[in-house]
Structures are given as structure tokens and as C-alpha cells.
Write a protein that holds these residues in place. Structure first.
Motif, PDB file in Angstrom:
ATOM      1  N   HIS A  69     -54.925  12.000  24.206  1.00 33.03           N
ATOM      2  CA  HIS A  69     -54.316  11.189  23.106  1.00 33.03           C
ATOM      3  C   HIS A  69     -55.817  10.539  22.514  1.00 33.03           C
ATOM      4  N   MET A  70     -56.708  10.270  23.331  1.00 31.86           N
ATOM      5  CA  MET A  70     -57.875   9.542  22.998  1.00 31.86           C
ATOM      6  C   MET A  70     -58.506  10.536  22.059  1.00 31.86           C
ATOM      7  N   GLU A 116     -62.527  20.914  30.363  1.00 20.56           N
ATOM      8  CA  GLU A 116     -61.716  20.366  31.358  1.00 20.56           C
ATOM      9  C   GLU A 116     -62.064  18.953  31.190  1.00 20.56           C
ATOM     10  N   ASP A 117     -63.194  18.684  30.920  1.00 22.99           N
ATOM     11  CA  ASP A 117     -63.609  17.381  30.757  1.00 22.99           C
ATOM     12  C   ASP A 117     -63.187  16.665  29.453  1.00 22.99           C
ATOM     13  N   SER A 118     -62.307  15.720  29.297  1.00 23.57           N
ATOM     14  CA  SER A 118     -61.869  15.184  27.987  1.00 23.57           C
ATOM     15  C   SER A 118     -62.875  14.483  27.279  1.00 23.57           C
ATOM     16  N   ALA A 131     -57.108  11.394  18.479  1.00 31.14           N
ATOM     17  CA  ALA A 131     -57.152  10.085  17.686  1.00 31.14           C
ATOM     18  C   ALA A 131     -58.544  10.166  17.400  1.00 31.14           C
ATOM     19  N   ALA A 132     -59.508  10.490  18.166  1.00 35.07           N
ATOM     20  CA  ALA A 132     -61.052  10.738  17.648  1.00 35.07           C
ATOM     21  C   ALA A 132     -61.088  11.507  16.302  1.00 35.07           C
ATOM     22  N   ALA A 133     -60.238  12.847  16.634  1.00 35.73           N
ATOM     23  CA  ALA A 133     -60.172  14.232  15.712  1.00 35.73           C
ATOM     24  C   ALA A 133     -59.706  13.550  14.160  1.00 35.73           C
TER      25      ALA A 133
END
Length: 222
Positions: free
Chosen positions: A175-176, A141-143, A179-181
Motif C-alpha cells: 500500500h505504501m 522483492e524489496d518494497s 500510494a506513492a504511485a
């Protein structure tokens, strides 16, 4: 000629003695650092500094003591986090280090900064052995846990990890993290393409899945 041989033997002896002295001094320094690292009477700063110095030494003889510190649940989290960094630098015994990382990562009620460090350590060690843990971390659950897991998976440079990231992109809402993926997959796919035709097509196919997922989410490329 005899004088030359004598001189050469003398030089070799001096070199050997010098190396022995340096080796003993180094061993003594490692022992001293280990003593400070394990001494709870010392300040946190002193202990953390000693632990990181042991990691920088890359001396495998320090690994056992550092593993003991990491496994000790009553230790301050900052000390344990330093031990993770140091053990990652040392790298051996690999199996013991990775198994311990997995064990402490799964401890209940652990501070997230500690877990972030462990996730990145898996990436630095290219711990393909921990692929299932990293995959499970994508469901957190922690982004930020998911973000670090994405970074670690990207660092593995492994096709199974690429597949996991491609699949995860279809359901990731942050989205962060998305974007990293996209970023790590783009670098891995196109920056290290294989010269073997079959593997190139495999990589391009998976890359296209990443691109498609990003476009469906209207995510601009980094």
C-alpha cells in the motif's frame, strides 16, 4: 578626458586581476577538496565532506575523480554514496554519470541504501535514458526499492514513465508503494497538463487508469 580613460582602464585592469585571483583561489580549493576526497588516509567524515563540497561546487573538472571513486568497489559504501550525490549535483558529463550509475546499481550484493540513493539520483537528473532500469526496479522483492523507483519515475515527467506506473498499479500489493504511485501520478498529470488538446486527453486517460487501479484496490487518495 584622457584622465577619465586612464581611470577606466585602471578599473578594468583591477577587475580582471581580481577575477583572476578569485578564479585561481577557487581552482586551488577544488584541487584541495579533490585531494582530500581521494585520500584513503583521511577520515570518512573528512572525505565525505570534501566529496559533497565538490558536488556543491558544480565544477565539472571534479567529475572524473568522483566517477573513479564511485567505480571503485573496494571503497566504503558511504564514500560511494556521497559520490553519487555529488555527481548528481554536478550533472556533467551526463552520459558517463548515468552509465556509471546504472553499472554500480546492478552490482551484486550492494547495500540497499546505496541503491536507493542511485534510484533517486536518476529522478533528480530526469534520466529518461534509464527508464528500462527503473521499470525493472519495480519488480524488486524489496518494497523500498519499488518505492524509490516509483518516486524516480514520477520525477521524470515522461509519458512512458506514466504508462509504466499506471500498469504497475494493477499488480502492486504494497500500500505504501501504491500510494506513492498514485500521488506522483496525480501531481504530474493534473499539475502540469499540456495546453494542447490531444496531449491533455492522453494525460487524463492515463490518469483515469491510475485512479481506477487505486479504487479497485480500495486505496484512499493521499
Amino acid at each position: 578626458m584622457k584622465r577619465y580613460k586612464f581611470t577606466w582602464k585602471t578599473v578594468r585592469l583591477v577587475i580582471l586581476i581580481t577575477l583572476l585571483i578569485v578564479s585561481l583561489a577557487w581552482a586551488g580549493n577544488v584541487s584541495n577538496k579533490a585531494s582530500i576526497a581521494a585520500d584513503r588516509a583521511k577520515t570518512l567524515e573528512d572525505r565525505m565532506g570534501a566529496i559533497l563540497d565538490l558536488g556543491a561546487s558544480a565544477d565539472e573538472s571534479a567529475a572524473s575523480m568522483l566517477l573513479g571513486i564511485l567505480r571503485e568497489k573496494s571503497e566504503d559504501t558511504r564514500i560511494r554514496t556521497s559520490a553519487v550525490v555529488a555527481l548528481t549535483d554536478i550533472g556533467t558529463p551526463r552520459s558517463d554519470i548515468i552509465k556509471t550509475f546504472e553499472s554500480v546499481y546492478n552490482e551484486a550484493n550492494k547495500e540497499n541504501n546505496f541503491r536507493y540513493t542511485i534510484l533517486l539520483a536518476f529522478g533528480r537528473m530526469k534520466a529518461v535514458e534509464s527508464l528500462s532500469l527503473l521499470s525493472a526496479a519495480l519488480s524488486s522483492e524489496d518494497s523500498m526499492i519499488r518505492f524509490k523507483a516509483v518516486q524516480a519515475l514520477g520525477a521524470l515527467e515522461n509519458e512512458d514513465a506514466m504508462e509504466i506506473l499506471a500498469n504497475h498499479l494493477t499488480k502492486e500489493e504494497d500500500h505504501m508503494v501504491r500510494a506513492a504511485a498514485v500521488r506522483v501520478r496525480g501531481v504530474a498529470f493534473f499539475g502540469a497538463a499540456s495546453s494542447l488538446t490531444g496531449r491533455v486527453f492522453t494525460r487524463v486517460g492515463l490518469a483515469w487508469r491510475v485512479v481506477s487501479a487505486a479504487l479497485r484496490a480500495e486505496l484512499p487518495f493521499p
